[in-house]
Scaffold this active site. Structure first.
Site, PDB file in Angstrom:
ATOM      1  N   ASP A   1       0.842  -1.200   0.000  1.00  0.00           N
ATOM      2  CA  ASP A   1       0.000   0.000   0.000  1.00  0.00           C
ATOM      3  C   ASP A   1       0.878   1.251   0.000  1.00  0.00           C
ATOM      4  OD1 ASP A   1      -2.139  -1.693   0.223  1.00  0.00           O
ATOM      5  OD2 ASP A   1      -2.289  -1.494   2.407  1.00  0.00           O
TER       6      ASP A   1
HETATM    7  N1  URA Z   1      -1.174  -5.964   3.795  1.00  0.00           N
HETATM    8  C1  URA Z   1      -1.686  -4.711   3.818  1.00  0.00           C
HETATM    9  O1  URA Z   1      -2.720  -4.464   4.396  1.00  0.00           O
HETATM   10  N2  URA Z   1      -0.998  -3.748   3.185  1.00  0.00           N
HETATM   11  C2  URA Z   1       0.180  -3.959   2.557  1.00  0.00           C
HETATM   12  O2  URA Z   1       0.782  -3.013   2.013  1.00  0.00           O
HETATM   13  C3  URA Z   1       0.686  -5.266   2.547  1.00  0.00           C
HETATM   14  C4  URA Z   1      -0.009  -6.244   3.166  1.00  0.00           C
END
Ligand code: URA
Length: 242
Positions: free
Chosen positions: A102
């Site tokens: 993310d």
């Molecule tokens: N899980 C999440 O919620 N975000 C990420 O960036 C990676 C794994």
């Protein structure tokens, strides 16, 4: 392939620099000084050396990036800086991130032009381990830990409409580093959208900060700061392919 492309693939310099280096007699083809950088070579047969060091042809390129927050795990984006923008000096075509983090997640991201490796690492049947350092709003209860380890309902459904629980995961508690918020190390084997955040939400908690520490056999080096990257070593590439 052209000699300047071959030398560029070895990160010897930009096209312009390479032209100059070749003009200065620093590159040899089969032991004979190359006179021009636009000559064609056979990368499988010719022996190319630069400053006396023999180069072996790199078919693929592998990088490990410590993704900083605020950068998107995409190849292009109209608005935000992408992880590929951070590697633009490498001048390698066809690079892609191996999976997505993310925009606000930090940590290990492998970036390569080896599509086969990306496919193998992301394939849902391979269940490659991913370890995340998860900073939480509230202390994780024993019940929450048990649920995470058994598999939780994060709202996903299977084709037949039944609940698609997450696969069993592993929770460990991070060493106390003096921070006042609780931190766990969560190992998961899938890569669903926002998976870690949704897993913690499913047990009534909230992720305040997330960092990926490892993917399969590759660990985020302590000395690689957010925004920094390096090429994978031959040993690391062998580990990924074994
Ligand atoms: N899980 C999440 O919620 N975000 C990420 O960036 C990676 C794994």
């Amino acid at each position: 392939m052209r000699l300047d492309k071959y030398l560029g693939d070895h990160n010897i310099g930009t096209r312009k620099q390479i032209k100059e280096y070749v003009k200065n007699g620093r590159c040899k083809i089969n032991g004979i000084v190359a006179l021009k950088s636009d000559v064609h070579i056979d990368e499988d047969k010719d022996e190319i050396s630069f400053d006396g060091v023999i180069l072996s042809y790199k078919k693929y390129h592998y990088f490990i990036l410590n993704k900083p927050s605020g950068v998107v795990s995409a190849t292009t984006d109209g608005r935000n800086t992408t992880v590929l923008d951070l590697l633009k000096d490498e001048n390698v075509k066809g690079l892609s991130p191996c999976g997505r983090l993310d925009i606000d997640t930090e940590g290990l991201l492998l970036i390569t032009d080896d599509g086969g490796l990306i496919h193998r690492l992301l394939s849902p049947i391979k269940h490659v381990d991913k370890v995340y350092e998860v900073h939480l709003k509230d202390r994780l209860t024993d019940e929450g830990r048990m649920k995470l380890e058994e598999g939780v309902d994060i709202g996903d459904k299977k084709d037949d409409g039944s609940i698609d629980y997450t696969l069993p995961s592993k929770v460990a508690f991070a060493p106390d580093d003096g921070q006042d918020r609780p931190v766990i190390l969560l190992t998961i084997h899938e890569g669903r959208f926002h998976q870690v955040k949704r897993m913690l939400e499913a047990v009534g908690n909230e992720v305040l900060f997330l960092r990926r520490l490892s993917m399969g056999p590759i660990k985020l080096p302590d000395d690689l700061l957010p925004g920094q990257y390096r090429s994978l070593t031959d040993e690391e590439i062998d580990l990924l392919n074994s």
